[in-house]
Design an enzyme around this catalytic site. Structure first.
Site, PDB file in Angstrom:
ATOM      1  N   SER A 101      89.529  71.627 106.343  1.00 11.71           N
ATOM      2  CA  SER A 101      90.976  71.520 106.100  1.00 11.71           C
ATOM      3  C   SER A 101      91.147  71.704 104.608  1.00 11.71           C
ATOM      4  O   SER A 101      90.182  71.532 103.853  1.00 11.71           O
ATOM      5  CB  SER A 101      91.461  70.118 106.491  1.00 11.71           C
ATOM      6  OG  SER A 101      92.734  69.851 105.925  1.00 11.71           O
ATOM      7  N   TYR A 143      91.017  60.609 106.721  1.00 16.30           N
ATOM      8  CA  TYR A 143      90.976  62.054 107.012  1.00 16.30           C
ATOM      9  C   TYR A 143      90.417  62.813 105.801  1.00 16.30           C
ATOM     10  O   TYR A 143      89.500  63.629 105.925  1.00 16.30           O
ATOM     11  CB  TYR A 143      92.380  62.529 107.371  1.00 16.30           C
ATOM     12  CG  TYR A 143      92.455  63.949 107.894  1.00 16.30           C
ATOM     13  CD1 TYR A 143      92.060  64.254 109.189  1.00 16.30           C
ATOM     14  CD2 TYR A 143      92.938  64.982 107.090  1.00 16.30           C
ATOM     15  CE1 TYR A 143      92.136  65.553 109.679  1.00 16.30           C
ATOM     16  CE2 TYR A 143      93.021  66.288 107.574  1.00 16.30           C
ATOM     17  CZ  TYR A 143      92.618  66.572 108.873  1.00 16.30           C
ATOM     18  OH  TYR A 143      92.700  67.856 109.354  1.00 16.30           O
TER      19      TYR A 143
END
Ligand SMILES: NC(=O)c1ccc[n+]([C@@H]2O[C@H](COP(=O)([O-])OP(=O)(O)OC[C@H]3O[C@@H](n4cnc5c(N)ncnc54)[C@H](OP(=O)(O)O)[C@@H]3O)[C@@H](O)[C@H]2O)c1
Length: 251
Positions: free
Chosen positions: A154, A167
């Site tokens: 990501s 995350y």
């Protein structure tokens, strides 16, 4: 389509690809894009009814001209026994793996560090980081020179978003893992691609930020197109980090 490639004989035809987290979102879009390249597929996730539905969809899309083999096998990437069971099936059905797309991942509700419950932290690290390690380790036993690994990270792998500590940490860790893996596999002729997408319109946002402006996001099919283009490069070239972002800028 790159020059020299024909629709009747795509260069990935007959290759065997495993996509984790293929039940929806970016993983499903990559599975569809690889099926369009006539890859044989192993599709995993925890949702068995989604796996059955997608298996039927992709098999019927390819029924006719080019038959592809599709194995759907449930797997929880956090669980070493479940990963072992998946790879027993892969060895039995194919005994090789040419493309691994480690895509399974979860987010968590936007919370500052002092408010993240430890079980939430653990679930995110176990899925996004430990799961990638477990699947990679099992896959290496059946991957050979010429294979490609795509790790879906990501943009959170190299920058931070407040409220997303677990995350961010999982993706920063997965980037360190991916960069190490690339160097270890370079002499073995296995390419490692770190995929760093920006905001993509999938169900993950229901957890992360339910009211996020979806219209500014990329579609999963766009990300999948970039991934397949990278895999299609000749073996003597690679995209080491594929950062793909909405052209309108940050949300
Ligand atoms: N959407 C974005 O904006 C964006 C941006 C950058 C990176 N990413 C990354 O892209 C990847 C895919 O996310 P997405 O956006 O497509 O989200 P999604 O639609 O929620 O899909 C997540 C996938 O991961 C699977 N999964 C989750 N936990 C799993 C587990 N323990 N074992 C096996 N499979 C598991 C899910 O399948 P089951 O529920 O069936 O298990 C599902 O197929 C993630 O790694 C995410 O971090 C997303």
């Amino acid at each position: 389509m790159p020059p020299g490639h024909s629709a009747r004989h795509p260069p990935l035809r007959g290759r065997v690809a495993l996509v984790t987290g293929a039940t929806r979102g970016i993983g499903l879009a990559i599975a569809r894009a690889l099926a369009a390249q006539h890859c044989n597929l192993i599709l995993t996730g925890r949702d068995q009814s989604a796996l059955r539905r997608i298996g039927r969809e992709l098999a019927s899309a390819k029924a006719g001209a080019a038959k592809i083999r599709i194995l759907t096998h449930p797997c929880d990437v956090r669980d070493p026994d479940s990963v072992d069971d998946l790879f027993r099936s892969i060895r039995h059905e194919f005994n090789r793996l040419d493309i691994l797309v480690s895509n399974a991942g979860i987010a968590h509700p936007n919370l500052p560090v002092d408010k993240i419950p430890f079980p939430v932290w653990k679930a995110v690290i176990e899925t996004n980081l430990n799961g990638m390690f477990l699947v990679t380790q099992a896959a290496l036993a059946v991957m050979r020179r010429g294979a490609t690994i795509v790790n879906n990270l990501s943009i959170s792998a190299n920058r931070v978003f407040t409220g997303c500590a677990a995350y961010n940490a999982s993706k920063h860790g997965a980037l360190g893992f991916t960069n190490t893996l690339r160097e270890e596999l370079r002499p073995k002729g296995i390419r490692v691609i770190g995929l760093l997408p920006g905001a993509t319109d999938t169900a993950i946002w229901n957890t992360l930020w339910p009211r996020a402006p979806r219209r500014k996001m990329m579609s999963p099919a766009t990300v999948a197109q970039a991934v397949v283009n990278a895999i299609l490069l000749p073996p003597n070239a690679t995209v080491e980090n594929l950062e793909i972002l909405p052209s309108s800028g940050p949300l």
